[in-house]
Design a protein around this motif. Structure first.
Motif, PDB file in Angstrom:
ATOM      1  N   VAL A 113       0.867  -1.182   0.000  1.00 11.93           N
ATOM      2  CA  VAL A 113       0.000   0.000   0.000  1.00 11.93           C
ATOM      3  C   VAL A 113       0.901   1.229   0.000  1.00 11.93           C
ATOM      4  N   VAL A 114       0.597   2.187  -0.892  1.00 12.09           N
ATOM      5  CA  VAL A 114       1.352   3.433  -0.963  1.00 12.09           C
ATOM      6  C   VAL A 114       0.443   4.555  -0.480  1.00 12.09           C
ATOM      7  N   ARG A 115       0.967   5.404   0.407  1.00 14.20           N
ATOM      8  CA  ARG A 115       0.189   6.507   0.967  1.00 14.20           C
ATOM      9  C   ARG A 115       0.950   7.819   0.823  1.00 14.20           C
ATOM     10  N   ILE A 116       0.171   8.908   0.668  1.00 12.32           N
ATOM     11  CA  ILE A 116       0.756  10.248   0.697  1.00 12.32           C
ATOM     12  C   ILE A 116       1.019  10.620   2.148  1.00 12.32           C
ATOM     13  N   GLY A 117       2.223  11.103   2.414  1.00 13.91           N
ATOM     14  CA  GLY A 117       2.560  11.529   3.757  1.00 13.91           C
ATOM     15  C   GLY A 117       2.020  12.908   4.069  1.00 13.91           C
ATOM     16  N   GLU A 118       2.236  13.355   5.308  1.00 16.66           N
ATOM     17  CA  GLU A 118       1.751  14.655   5.746  1.00 16.66           C
ATOM     18  C   GLU A 118       2.506  15.781   5.044  1.00 16.66           C
ATOM     19  N   THR A 119       1.727  16.762   4.562  1.00 17.21           N
ATOM     20  CA  THR A 119       2.319  17.960   3.961  1.00 17.21           C
ATOM     21  C   THR A 119       1.329  19.095   4.108  1.00 17.21           C
ATOM     22  N   SER A 120       1.841  20.300   4.345  1.00 17.48           N
ATOM     23  CA  SER A 120       0.967  21.463   4.549  1.00 17.48           C
ATOM     24  C   SER A 120       0.553  22.116   3.251  1.00 17.48           C
ATOM     25  N   ALA A 121       1.145  21.724   2.141  1.00 12.20           N
ATOM     26  CA  ALA A 121       0.873  22.396   0.873  1.00 12.20           C
ATOM     27  C   ALA A 121      -0.463  22.001   0.286  1.00 12.20           C
ATOM     28  N   VAL A 122      -0.928  20.767   0.545  1.00 18.75           N
ATOM     29  CA  VAL A 122      -2.175  20.284  -0.039  1.00 18.75           C
ATOM     30  C   VAL A 122      -2.985  19.577   1.037  1.00 18.75           C
ATOM     31  N   SER A 123      -4.265  19.362   0.734  1.00 17.47           N
ATOM     32  CA  SER A 123      -5.138  18.556   1.579  1.00 17.47           C
ATOM     33  C   SER A 123      -5.421  17.252   0.850  1.00 17.47           C
ATOM     34  N   VAL A 124      -5.242  16.147   1.556  1.00 17.14           N
ATOM     35  CA  VAL A 124      -5.406  14.851   0.928  1.00 17.14           C
ATOM     36  C   VAL A 124      -6.891  14.514   0.815  1.00 17.14           C
ATOM     37  N   VAL A 125      -7.325  14.211  -0.398  1.00 13.39           N
ATOM     38  CA  VAL A 125      -8.689  13.754  -0.649  1.00 13.39           C
ATOM     39  C   VAL A 125      -8.720  12.232  -0.684  1.00 13.39           C
ATOM     40  N   ASN A 126      -7.866  11.643  -1.490  1.00 12.37           N
ATOM     41  CA  ASN A 126      -7.696  10.188  -1.531  1.00 12.37           C
ATOM     42  C   ASN A 126      -6.198   9.917  -1.532  1.00 12.37           C
ATOM     43  N   GLY A 127      -5.638   9.614  -0.360  1.00 13.18           N
ATOM     44  CA  GLY A 127      -4.196   9.504  -0.218  1.00 13.18           C
ATOM     45  C   GLY A 127      -3.670   8.104  -0.131  1.00 13.18           C
ATOM     46  N   GLU A 128      -4.467   7.091  -0.464  1.00 13.66           N
ATOM     47  CA  GLU A 128      -4.031   5.699  -0.349  1.00 13.66           C
ATOM     48  C   GLU A 128      -4.285   4.957  -1.646  1.00 13.66           C
ATOM     49  N   SER A 129      -3.290   4.148  -2.046  1.00 14.95           N
ATOM     50  CA  SER A 129      -3.428   3.328  -3.252  1.00 14.95           C
ATOM     51  C   SER A 129      -2.946   1.928  -2.933  1.00 14.95           C
ATOM     52  N   ALA A 130      -3.858   0.944  -2.943  1.00 12.57           N
ATOM     53  CA  ALA A 130      -3.511  -0.449  -2.662  1.00 12.57           C
ATOM     54  C   ALA A 130      -3.015  -1.122  -3.933  1.00 12.57           C
ATOM     55  N   VAL A 131      -1.888  -1.789  -3.835  1.00 16.00           N
ATOM     56  CA  VAL A 131      -1.222  -2.373  -4.999  1.00 16.00           C
ATOM     57  C   VAL A 131      -1.363  -3.891  -5.029  1.00 16.00           C
ATOM     58  N   GLY A 132      -1.263  -4.543  -3.877  1.00 13.59           N
ATOM     59  CA  GLY A 132      -1.247  -6.007  -3.837  1.00 13.59           C
ATOM     60  C   GLY A 132       0.171  -6.525  -3.716  1.00 13.59           C
ATOM     61  N   ASP A 133       0.417  -7.744  -4.197  1.00 14.41           N
ATOM     62  CA  ASP A 133       1.725  -8.381  -4.072  1.00 14.41           C
ATOM     63  C   ASP A 133       2.644  -7.937  -5.197  1.00 14.41           C
ATOM     64  N   LEU A 134       3.903  -7.692  -4.838  1.00 13.82           N
ATOM     65  CA  LEU A 134       4.925  -7.322  -5.823  1.00 13.82           C
ATOM     66  C   LEU A 134       6.138  -8.222  -5.625  1.00 13.82           C
ATOM     67  N   THR A 135       6.435  -9.059  -6.606  1.00 16.68           N
ATOM     68  CA  THR A 135       7.691  -9.800  -6.581  1.00 16.68           C
ATOM     69  C   THR A 135       8.819  -8.867  -6.998  1.00 16.68           C
ATOM     70  N   VAL A 136      10.050  -9.330  -6.849  1.00 17.75           N
ATOM     71  CA  VAL A 136      11.198  -8.489  -7.193  1.00 17.75           C
ATOM     72  C   VAL A 136      11.159  -8.162  -8.689  1.00 17.75           C
ATOM     73  N   GLY A 137      11.219  -6.864  -9.005  1.00 16.38           N
ATOM     74  CA  GLY A 137      11.179  -6.413 -10.391  1.00 16.38           C
ATOM     75  C   GLY A 137       9.801  -6.047 -10.887  1.00 16.38           C
ATOM     76  N   ASP A 138       8.755  -6.392 -10.118  1.00  8.57           N
ATOM     77  CA  ASP A 138       7.392  -6.054 -10.535  1.00  8.57           C
ATOM     78  C   ASP A 138       7.068  -4.599 -10.226  1.00  8.57           C
ATOM     79  N   SER A 139       6.072  -4.050 -10.954  1.00 10.82           N
ATOM     80  CA  SER A 139       5.609  -2.681 -10.726  1.00 10.82           C
ATOM     81  C   SER A 139       4.107  -2.627 -10.913  1.00 10.82           C
ATOM     82  N   ALA A 140       3.496  -1.575 -10.392  1.00 15.14           N
ATOM     83  CA  ALA A 140       2.045  -1.412 -10.493  1.00 15.14           C
ATOM     84  C   ALA A 140       1.721   0.073 -10.438  1.00 15.14           C
ATOM     85  N   PRO A 141       0.596   0.486 -11.073  1.00  6.14           N
ATOM     86  CA  PRO A 141       0.215   1.908 -11.044  1.00  6.14           C
ATOM     87  C   PRO A 141      -0.407   2.286  -9.705  1.00  6.14           C
ATOM     88  N   VAL A 142      -0.200   3.542  -9.314  1.00  6.71           N
ATOM     89  CA  VAL A 142      -0.836   4.110  -8.123  1.00  6.71           C
ATOM     90  C   VAL A 142      -1.376   5.480  -8.490  1.00  6.71           C
TER      91      VAL A 142
END
Length: 541
Positions: free
Chosen positions: A327-356
């Protein structure tokens, strides 16, 4: 001196002069020799190993004719003793990596041991003879007499003997790590090993016992750590292998590197006799942390006063081990307000990639420019424990200046001074999402006015151009030119929020009156005046 005594002395001297000389020159001899033999107590060896053959050289001297003790010891002493192995005469794949060795002196009853390094190849089980040569020097005969020099008869002698060694018929083992032997500090995973029987006999009821050698490196889970473990193999024939996996881990403070795992095999041979293998060793690699990369960043509507600015990217697992339920999440920052800050990816083997993808809101008070956005990565280890990357992935993002969702691309009207006409304003939707319930309103300034300043536009898609129609009037003193006005658009976004554009500037042109010229005068004089006036006007232009 009395005369009789002197006569006696002279008589004795004369008698001594006539005694034969052979009696005084009679020789004495000591005859003997060293007796060197070789032996070895280490005669059990194994195929495909490096070993040392320890050779014992013993001197049991022989005495054939004795005499003075020092001469007896001398003839039984071997001098300049040298020992070597004739590699070419060995009928086996055995290399001798030690050359001729010197022992110096070897007295009677003495023994010395020398070692020869052997490299034993894939020799078949059985008995082999190792030829050994010992060369030495010694005096065989020492002759001496009371009035003569001592005479020695020296000689050099070579003794050739053989030592029998035996290549055992037994199981032998190698323990090797496969490609999956890396764990992450503070984590656990399944590690793969392979046990191979490189010997000549089947091992039965074998137990492989393993032990870690480094504090912080363990078998099992984080909650049930152990420094030892074992694996049972019911039977392993010569030349066969057995693969197995172990749960291993490392504490968070263990530095990256490869660490030793000691092992041994307890088994029964073909006669049912319990045996233990030589010590074995393998390794496990500890990595400091999993590595992820956030790449191919893409921004949509990432500008000031934007309620749904989108961030799209690709997350990649750069190893060294797989990651589950990422799971990739946006961290805390004062410049923006998070509307949807989480993107679930699933399993990643070595060398794999996925969109977020993520959605943020950028307030109207935000300043355009570059910001640093942190992204945290969360995943599960092999035990199902949730882990978080210790250092967030930071990416520079550029906030664009504020931009309205609509722009004016055309204005058309035929209004003239003192008249009224329809005003068509063409509006293009520049946003990335469709809008609904769009309404446009016209704002004018003297000498223009509007009796119908509102236009309903309805639903408008991204990039679509629509026409807002108004009614506009110009006062009689209006000049033929463009007058500044503005249009404001009210619309609903897909999430139901109602938004307004800023004032969109529009120049409204006022045209000359139809027919132009002066007002009509009475017929007659007026026609002459008009003719004259027309001549004047012509001359002026």
């Amino acid at each position: 001196m009395p005369r009789k005594f002197f006569t006696l002395i002279v008589a004795l001297c004369l008698m001594s002069a006539v005694v034969p000389t052979t009696v005084l020159a009679a020789e004495e001899q000591v005859i003997g020799s060293p007796n060197l033999t070789v032996s070895s107590s280490d005669i059990e060896f194994r195929a495909s190993e490096d070993a040392t053959l320890n050779v014992n050289v013993i001197n049991n001297g022989e005495l054939l004719d004795g005499g003075r003790v020092e001469f007896e010891n001398e003839v039984k002493t071997a001098k300049s003793v040298q020992i070597s192995i004739d590699e070419d005469a060995i009928d086996a794949p055995i290399e001798v990596n030690t050359g001729t060795q010197s022992l110096g002196r070897l007295v009677d009853g003495d023994q010395q041991t020398v070692g020869f390094d052997l490299e034993i190849g894939a020799a078949q089980p059985g008995t082999y003879e190792i030829p050994v040569e010992v060369t030495y020097q010694h005096p065989r005969v020492i002759a001496y007499g009371q009035f003569e020099d001592t005479d020695r008869q020296n000689r050099e002698q070579t003794v050739s003997e053989t030592i029998e060694i035996r290549i055992e018929d037994r199981p032998e083992f190698e323990l090797t790590a496969t490609e999956q032997t890396t764990v992450v500090a503070g984590d656990t995973r399944q590690v793969s090993y392979e046990l191979v029987n490189t010997g000549t006999q089947t091992a039965r009821d074998a137990t492989v016992r393993l032990e870690t050698q480094t504090p912080g490196v363990f078998f099992g889970k984080q909650t049930s750590q152990s420094t030892t473990t074992s694996v049972f193999v019911s039977e392993l024939s010569a030349g066969d292998s057995h693969a197995f996996r172990l749960q291993m881990g490392a504490g968070p403070d263990v530095a990256g590197g490869t660490y030793t795992v000691a092992a041994g095999v307890e088994y029964e041979n073909q006669n049912g006799v319990a045996r233990t293998s030589d010590p074995l060793s393998t390794g496990v690699t500890v990595a400091s942390e999993r590595n992820f990369a956030l790449e191919s960043m893409s921004l949509t509507d990432f500008r000031v006063d934007e309620s749904e600015a989108r961030i799209e990217a690709t997350i990649s697992n750069e190893g060294p081990v797989p990651a589950n339920n990422v799971v990739v999440r946006i961290g805390e920052t004062s410049a923006v307000s998070v509307v949807n800050g989480e993107s679930a990816v699933g399993d990643l083997t070595v060398g794999d990639s996925a969109p977020v993808s993520f959605t943020v809101a950028i307030p109207n008070e935000a300043e355009p420019g570059s910001i640093s956005m942190p992204f945290s990565v969360e995943y599960e280890n092999g035990d199902g424990d949730i882990q978080t990357l210790s250092t967030p992935l930071r990416k520079p993002l550029e906030i664009q200046p504020e931009q309205d969702r609509f722009e004016i691309v055309g204005v058309n009207t035929s209004v003239t001074p003192g008249g009224a006409a329809t005003l068509d304003v063409q509006l293009r939707h520049t946003g990335s999402e469709p809008v609904s319930n769009a309404n446009a309103r016209l704002f004018t300034n003297d000498p223009l006015s509007s009796s119908d300043d509102g236009a309903f536009l309805g639903e408008i898609g991204p990039g679509e151009t629509v026409t807002a129609q108004f009614r506009v009037s110009a006062s009689g003193d209006a000049l033929p030119k463009s007058y500044g006005s503005s249009v404001e658009v009210r619309y609903d976004e897909a999430d139901g929020d109602t938004r307004f554009t800023g004032s969109l500037s529009a120049g409204i042109p006022v045209s000359d009156s139809e027919g132009g010229g002066l007002p009509l005068l009475p017929v007659g004089i007026g026609a002459i005046v008009l003719l004259g006036g027309g001549a004047v006007v012509y001359r002026r232009f």
